[in-house]
Scaffold this motif. Structure first.
Motif, PDB file in Angstrom:
ATOM      1  N   LEU A 329       0.842  -1.194   0.000  1.00  0.00           N
ATOM      2  CA  LEU A 329       0.000   0.000   0.000  1.00  0.00           C
ATOM      3  C   LEU A 329       0.877   1.243   0.000  1.00  0.00           C
ATOM      4  CD1 LEU A 329      -2.777  -1.009   2.555  1.00  0.00           C
ATOM      5  CD2 LEU A 329      -3.067  -0.714   0.082  1.00  0.00           C
ATOM      6  N   ARG A 330       1.873   1.270   0.887  1.00  0.00           N
ATOM      7  CA  ARG A 330       2.784   2.415   0.921  1.00  0.00           C
ATOM      8  C   ARG A 330       3.569   2.531  -0.383  1.00  0.00           C
ATOM      9  NH1 ARG A 330       3.738   6.678   0.436  1.00  0.00           N
ATOM     10  NH2 ARG A 330       5.621   7.758   1.080  1.00  0.00           N
ATOM     11  N   THR A 331       3.895   1.390  -0.982  1.00  0.00           N
ATOM     12  CA  THR A 331       4.611   1.390  -2.254  1.00  0.00           C
ATOM     13  C   THR A 331       3.758   1.983  -3.366  1.00  0.00           C
ATOM     14  OG1 THR A 331       5.861  -0.554  -1.537  1.00  0.00           O
ATOM     15  CG2 THR A 331       5.840  -0.082  -3.889  1.00  0.00           C
ATOM     16  N   MET A 332       2.468   1.635  -3.386  1.00  0.00           N
ATOM     17  CA  MET A 332       1.556   2.249  -4.357  1.00  0.00           C
ATOM     18  C   MET A 332       1.479   3.759  -4.150  1.00  0.00           C
ATOM     19  SD  MET A 332      -1.683  -0.353  -4.713  1.00  0.00           S
ATOM     20  CE  MET A 332      -1.570  -1.404  -3.278  1.00  0.00           C
ATOM     21  N   ALA A 333       1.406   4.180  -2.890  1.00  0.00           N
ATOM     22  CA  ALA A 333       1.348   5.614  -2.595  1.00  0.00           C
ATOM     23  C   ALA A 333       2.598   6.321  -3.109  1.00  0.00           C
ATOM     24  CB  ALA A 333       1.182   5.841  -1.092  1.00  0.00           C
ATOM     25  N   ALA A 334       3.752   5.694  -2.906  1.00  0.00           N
ATOM     26  CA  ALA A 334       4.995   6.287  -3.393  1.00  0.00           C
ATOM     27  C   ALA A 334       5.029   6.330  -4.912  1.00  0.00           C
ATOM     28  CB  ALA A 334       6.192   5.504  -2.853  1.00  0.00           C
ATOM     29  N   ALA A 335       4.496   5.299  -5.564  1.00  0.00           N
ATOM     30  CA  ALA A 335       4.437   5.304  -7.025  1.00  0.00           C
ATOM     31  C   ALA A 335       3.560   6.454  -7.523  1.00  0.00           C
ATOM     32  CB  ALA A 335       3.909   3.969  -7.534  1.00  0.00           C
ATOM     33  N   TYR A 336       2.474   6.710  -6.812  1.00  0.00           N
ATOM     34  CA  TYR A 336       1.623   7.853  -7.156  1.00  0.00           C
ATOM     35  C   TYR A 336       2.401   9.155  -7.013  1.00  0.00           C
ATOM     36  CZ  TYR A 336      -1.983  11.427  -6.815  1.00  0.00           C
ATOM     37  OH  TYR A 336      -2.719  12.564  -7.001  1.00  0.00           O
ATOM     38  N   GLU A 337       3.137   9.291  -5.916  1.00  0.00           N
ATOM     39  CA  GLU A 337       3.884  10.525  -5.659  1.00  0.00           C
ATOM     40  C   GLU A 337       4.988  10.734  -6.698  1.00  0.00           C
ATOM     41  OE1 GLU A 337       4.946   9.517  -1.723  1.00  0.00           O
ATOM     42  OE2 GLU A 337       3.037  10.190  -0.855  1.00  0.00           O
ATOM     43  N   VAL A 338       5.681   9.657  -7.078  1.00  0.00           N
ATOM     44  CA  VAL A 338       6.687   9.758  -8.132  1.00  0.00           C
ATOM     45  C   VAL A 338       6.035  10.192  -9.441  1.00  0.00           C
ATOM     46  CG1 VAL A 338       8.281   8.418  -9.569  1.00  0.00           C
ATOM     47  CG2 VAL A 338       8.313   8.152  -7.086  1.00  0.00           C
ATOM     48  N   GLY A 339       4.865   9.612  -9.736  1.00  0.00           N
ATOM     49  CA  GLY A 339       4.145  10.012 -10.941  1.00  0.00           C
ATOM     50  C   GLY A 339       3.772  11.483 -10.922  1.00  0.00           C
ATOM     51  N   GLN A 340       3.357  11.960  -9.770  1.00  0.00           N
ATOM     52  CA  GLN A 340       3.023  13.378  -9.643  1.00  0.00           C
ATOM     53  C   GLN A 340       4.236  14.255  -9.936  1.00  0.00           C
ATOM     54  OE1 GLN A 340       0.105  14.447  -9.834  1.00  0.00           O
ATOM     55  NE2 GLN A 340      -0.866  14.700  -7.839  1.00  0.00           N
ATOM     56  N   LEU A 341       5.392  13.868  -9.423  1.00  0.00           N
ATOM     57  CA  LEU A 341       6.601  14.653  -9.658  1.00  0.00           C
ATOM     58  C   LEU A 341       7.006  14.652 -11.128  1.00  0.00           C
ATOM     59  CD1 LEU A 341       8.670  13.606  -6.514  1.00  0.00           C
ATOM     60  CD2 LEU A 341       7.685  15.863  -6.986  1.00  0.00           C
ATOM     61  N   ARG A 342       6.592  13.629 -11.851  1.00  0.00           N
ATOM     62  CA  ARG A 342       6.866  13.572 -13.291  1.00  0.00           C
ATOM     63  C   ARG A 342       5.725  14.170 -14.109  1.00  0.00           C
ATOM     64  NH1 ARG A 342      11.246  10.569 -15.055  1.00  0.00           N
ATOM     65  NH2 ARG A 342      10.366  10.937 -17.117  1.00  0.00           N
ATOM     66  N   GLY A 343       4.665  14.611 -13.440  1.00  0.00           N
ATOM     67  CA  GLY A 343       3.520  15.157 -14.167  1.00  0.00           C
ATOM     68  C   GLY A 343       2.618  14.106 -14.764  1.00  0.00           C
ATOM     69  N   THR A 344       2.704  12.865 -14.248  1.00  0.00           N
ATOM     70  CA  THR A 344       1.885  11.760 -14.783  1.00  0.00           C
ATOM     71  C   THR A 344       1.263  10.981 -13.629  1.00  0.00           C
ATOM     72  OG1 THR A 344       3.899  10.401 -14.872  1.00  0.00           O
ATOM     73  CG2 THR A 344       3.202  11.510 -16.917  1.00  0.00           C
ATOM     74  N   PRO A 345       0.278  11.529 -12.937  1.00  0.00           N
ATOM     75  CA  PRO A 345      -0.342  10.837 -11.799  1.00  0.00           C
ATOM     76  C   PRO A 345      -1.053   9.566 -12.233  1.00  0.00           C
ATOM     77  CG  PRO A 345      -1.634  12.759 -12.416  1.00  0.00           C
ATOM     78  CD  PRO A 345      -0.365  12.835 -13.215  1.00  0.00           C
TER      79      PRO A 345
END
Length: 428
Positions: A329-345
């Motif tokens: 679950l935390r890993t999915m959250a981090a993947a979302y945050e990384v996507g946000q930083l790349r402009g691709t949520p």
């Protein structure tokens, strides 16, 4: 005994990176799953399956969400005790924390202790399958396979091979890497729910001769997987260039030694050149995204959406213990945050697919695990979508299942996992 689980049911019909979310996923609010002989025998509406299976043992999870168990496609179980160690870049982190801990795994008793601890921790977090690096010691491999077999868990693992740039107690040789890996492969691969992965740690800790020996072993046993690291940090890439001056790029250090193929699992893959991307796609290799590790150690931002759009096979992983959490679950959250930083949520459907069917697909196990569908192995978890007061109040304001699920992805932990079924048996 036939088991019938009642609750909300989430399954996948297709890849949500390739199809609209509402077409890729199937959600049944009052659903049910029938388990027989360790596999899923039926999925559908609760009322219908209660009628057709009147003698089944019923477990009612109410409004809990029943899904496939999480699949963690890249971990280092020997790093369990040093998870969340402070403040180092990759190479310093290995020398300061990882290598001193991994030396301890020559002791079969210690290896067994950590194996049991690790698997109990991940099961409590809803993870039912892992792909793990071990240490150079055969004892560490036997320990994790034995512990997984005792729990009937599906697992992929392999002896980590290193013959340079590591402490004396963690170096093998060209010949021992080949011999030990072959013996362990023949002992464990295909036994129960176990699969072997040939495991050179990464190019800097193996001589070209060792990489060639492991490439030769893979050619002898092409049905097993091969796992390693690729382009995790910029300074690591420069180190690889200095060690392999004739290589075209990082990937070529593996490719030239027979370690590039469809069954290859390449962890991190953040700084890929165009040639590397083309070759990885051409052979249909798997890229493993480790977002909590990449942020914790300061590695960089993986291009999930771009690589998916180009047709790469991608899985998700905690990368314990460079990753800072055992929870997918935390890993999915981090993947979302990384996507946000790349402009691709990423959408909740995409995140959950990555942690289940996507990771299973990366391990070439998606015909067996990672989805709630007839014929699949019955690795199932029950998710409480109101596991804490903070999550509960957000769930009350959710307009659909995806909003509710997203709140648990972003704020959830092991408290959200109400039950973990492995191979049709309730383990926790």
């Amino acid at each position: 005994m036939v088991d019938l689980l009642l609750g909300q049911v989430l399954s996948f019909k297709s890849n949500p990176f390739e199809h609209p979310f509402e077409e890729a996923a199937r959600h049944i609010f009052k659903g049910a799953i029938v388990i027989e002989n360790g596999k899923i025998a039926a999925v559908g509406d609760a009322a219908d399956l209660l009628k057709t299976h009147p003698t089944a043992r019923v477990t009612d999870y109410g409004e809990r969400l029943l899904t496939a168990g999480f699949v963690d496609a890249h971990v280092h179980y020997p790093q369990t005790a040093i998870i969340a160690s402070w403040g180092k870049r990759l190479i310093d982190w290995l020398n300061t924390y990882t290598f001193p801990e991994e030396i301890r795994f020559f002791d079969a008793g210690y290896a067994q202790e950590i194996s049991n601890r690790y698997l109990d921790l991940v099961l409590a977090n809803g993870t039912t399958t892992v792909a793990s690096y071990c240490t150079i010691h055969p004892e560490s491999v036997n320990a994790i396979f034995t512990a997984a077999a005792e729990r009937d868990m599906r697992i992929v693992a392999g002896k980590t091979c290193m013959d340079r740039n590591a402490p004396d107690g963690l170096r093998d040789t060209v010949q021992s890497a080949y011999d030990d890996s072959k013996a362990l492969l023949e002992k464990w691969h295909g036994v129960g729910r176990a699969g072997y992965a040939i495991t050179p740690r990464f190019s800097p800790t193996s001589t070209p001769e060792q990489l060639q020996a492991l490439g030769a072993l893979w050619a002898e046993y092409p049905d097993v997987l091969m796992q390693t690291h690729l382009s995790e940090q910029a300074d690591e890439i420069e180190w690889v260039k200095s060690l392999f001056p004739d290589a075209r790029d990082y990937l070529d250090t593996y490719e030239s030694c027979g370690l590039l193929g469809k069954g290859g699992l390449y962890g991190h893959a953040i700084y890929l050149t165009d040639r590397e991307k083309d070759r990885l796609k051409e052979v249909d290799a798997s890229l493993i995204h480790c977002p909590t590790s990449n942020t914790f150690i300061g590695s960089g931002l993986f291009d999930m959406v771009g690589l998916m759009a180009d047709g790469h096979r991608i899985g998700l992983a905690t990368d314990t213990g460079g990753g800072s959490n055992f929870s997918m679950l935390r890993t999915m959250a981090a993947a979302y945050e990384v996507g946000q930083l790349r402009g691709t949520p990423l959408h909740a459907v995409q995140l959950y697919w990555l942690a289940t069917q996507g990771a299973a697909r990366a391990l070439h196990l998606d015909d067996k695990i990672g989805n709630v569908a007839v014929g699949m192995e019955a690795d199932i978890i029950a998710i409480n979508l109101a596991s804490t007061p903070a999550i509960a109040q957000r769930t009350q304001h959710s307009e659909d299942i995806w909003e509710a699920l997203f709140a648990t992805i972003m704020m959830g932990d092991d408290r959200a996992i109400d039950a973990t079924w492995v191979g049709g048996k309730l383990l926790c």
